[in-house]
Design an enzyme around this catalytic site. Sequence first.
Site, PDB file in Angstrom:
ATOM      1  N   GLN A  11       0.811  -1.217   0.000  1.00 46.46           N
ATOM      2  CA  GLN A  11       0.000   0.000   0.000  1.00 46.46           C
ATOM      3  C   GLN A  11       0.844   1.267   0.000  1.00 46.46           C
ATOM      4  OE1 GLN A  11      -3.156   0.148   2.845  1.00 46.46           O
ATOM      5  NE2 GLN A  11      -3.884   2.092   2.079  1.00 46.46           N
ATOM      6  N   GLU A  71      -3.280  -7.675  -1.741  1.00 46.24           N
ATOM      7  CA  GLU A  71      -4.739  -7.592  -1.677  1.00 46.24           C
ATOM      8  C   GLU A  71      -5.214  -6.506  -2.630  1.00 46.24           C
ATOM      9  OE1 GLU A  71      -6.786  -5.383   0.853  1.00 46.24           O
ATOM     10  OE2 GLU A  71      -5.259  -3.914   0.364  1.00 46.24           O
ATOM     11  N   SER A 140       7.144   0.284   1.835  1.00 48.59           N
ATOM     12  CA  SER A 140       7.348   0.680   3.224  1.00 48.59           C
ATOM     13  C   SER A 140       7.701  -0.605   3.954  1.00 48.59           C
ATOM     14  CB  SER A 140       6.083   1.284   3.804  1.00 48.59           C
ATOM     15  OG  SER A 140       5.107   0.289   3.907  1.00 48.59           O
ATOM     16  N   GLY A 144       3.360  -5.757   5.939  1.00 54.59           N
ATOM     17  CA  GLY A 144       3.759  -7.117   5.594  1.00 54.59           C
ATOM     18  C   GLY A 144       4.156  -7.239   4.137  1.00 54.59           C
ATOM     19  N   THR A 145       3.371  -6.612   3.248  1.00 52.45           N
ATOM     20  CA  THR A 145       3.640  -6.763   1.817  1.00 52.45           C
ATOM     21  C   THR A 145       4.900  -6.012   1.421  1.00 52.45           C
ATOM     22  OG1 THR A 145       1.260  -6.851   1.463  1.00 52.45           O
ATOM     23  CG2 THR A 145       2.628  -6.611  -0.469  1.00 52.45           C
ATOM     24  N   THR A 179       1.791   2.448  12.938  1.00 53.40           N
ATOM     25  CA  THR A 179       0.584   1.946  12.283  1.00 53.40           C
ATOM     26  C   THR A 179       0.396   0.460  12.543  1.00 53.40           C
ATOM     27  OG1 THR A 179       1.863   1.567  10.289  1.00 53.40           O
ATOM     28  CG2 THR A 179       0.656   3.624  10.415  1.00 53.40           C
ATOM     29  N   ASN A 206       7.319   8.881   7.882  1.00 54.15           N
ATOM     30  CA  ASN A 206       6.093   9.681   7.855  1.00 54.15           C
ATOM     31  C   ASN A 206       6.104  10.809   8.864  1.00 54.15           C
ATOM     32  OD1 ASN A 206       4.905   8.299   5.779  1.00 54.15           O
ATOM     33  ND2 ASN A 206       3.873   6.837   7.110  1.00 54.15           N
ATOM     34  N   ASN A 228       2.675  12.140   0.386  1.00 55.52           N
ATOM     35  CA  ASN A 228       3.135  11.485  -0.830  1.00 55.52           C
ATOM     36  C   ASN A 228       3.514  12.489  -1.901  1.00 55.52           C
ATOM     37  OD1 ASN A 228       2.703   9.091   0.426  1.00 55.52           O
ATOM     38  ND2 ASN A 228       0.736   8.678  -0.537  1.00 55.52           N
ATOM     39  N   GLU A 254      25.580   6.934 -11.113  1.00 58.23           N
ATOM     40  CA  GLU A 254      26.421   7.986 -10.558  1.00 58.23           C
ATOM     41  C   GLU A 254      26.119   8.231  -9.086  1.00 58.23           C
ATOM     42  OE1 GLU A 254      27.182  11.980 -12.531  1.00 58.23           O
ATOM     43  OE2 GLU A 254      26.598  10.743 -14.220  1.00 58.23           O
TER      44      GLU A 254
END
EC number: 3.6.5.-
Length: 449
Positions: A11, A71, A140, A144-145, A179, A206, A228, A254
């Site tokens: 995400q 997901e 990030s 988990g992903t 989080t 963040n 973002n 470089e």
Amino acid sequence: MREVISIHVGQGGIQVGNACWELFCLEHGIQPDGQMPSDKTIGGGDDAFNTFFSETGAGKHVPRAVFLDLEPTVIDEVRTGTYRQLFHPEQLISGKEDAANNFARGHYTIGKEIVDLCLDRIRKLADNCTGLQGFLVFNSVGGGTGSGLGSLLLERLSVDYGKKSKLGFTIYPSPQVSTAVVEPYNSILSTHSLLEHTDVAVMLDNEAIYDICRRNLDIERPTYTNLNRLIAQVISSLTASLRFDGALNVDITEFQTNLVPYPRIHFMLSSYAPIISAEKAYHEQLSVAEITNSAFEPANMMAKCDPRHGKYMACSMMYRGDVVPKDVNASIATIKTKRTIQFVDWCPTGFKVGINYQPSTVVPGGDLAKVMRAVCMISNSTAIAEVFSRLDHKFDLMYAKRAFVHWYVGEGMEEGEFSEAREDLAALEKDYEEVGIETAEGEGEEEGY
């Protein structure tokens, strides 16, 4: 051409990716459906933006990017969003069940089912390049992903494309804001493989970016979109010289050559200036000297650590807009005379400069002011070790009680991997410590390193 393929995992990576591609499209005048009115030549073409976009026979520009998630919800937002026509459907890969904030699920159980498909798609993009330069990987490491699948993918890319550079833009857990409870586990397990399989990793955090939004842009309650878009500006400045022509262009490799003194010491601190709202910009001059100084302000660093506590090993300044080398040299000379900004004694020059004449673009309705000149600084400082020691401390508190470990072991991990990763990070902290130590006269030469 020197093409670059962007890979957005999880995400965090996807949402940063959305902001980046939105900005790249604005910078190049590419519409959300991929058409580019200013580009008269149909098909290939040797334009600089082709490093990031490939062009179809119908004159449509398609980002060289892959979005992966375990997901569907986040990728479905891309599939239905403003830029849905920009991407090829095969570039958006989503699974059925997510990694549930669990590194082991992203890396072993669920990630390994999808990773071959991802590599296939990446291979297709790579075959479409004439001279692939490397990969930008966005993820990030708290979830988990991003942590699990992200590191699995990096490991596989090392096997398939051994010599190509890999730059990571990695969002690390913040000191105060959290989080997920298991962030320390995920990020340490993931950093263990980032150490080996990325060439340069830019650390973002963040909380640091929240503070910048509050302080410099007067946004009371910053959202992820605000964050973002700020990250997108940094990434845009870094890659500007790949996409536009300028006076001092900088290639991906470089960066590596100029910023990484030892292979393991490749975690970078970034800052961007001027971060300023439109109301304020109207009343300020923002000379090259001013923006250079503010890029070195500890408060403008995009990861929570204090560069005054460490020493700089190398530093890369990417200017864009109305900037001439003379001003840059003058302002860097001023920086060098300041006592607050310390360089290690074995690296006397320490500065790499890039200048690009294309001024930065801002997203309409965004928070940043349109400015004539901007600078993005990527620096290699020993202070970044603070980020690791903070995480290690949190990891130790949980791991001493073996809290939550059963979730990882249940997904096929071994407990030994935890201690192995933790030892690797302890060694990394030690490495940073040694790099910052003053070399005594005469003994530095014999010690061979």
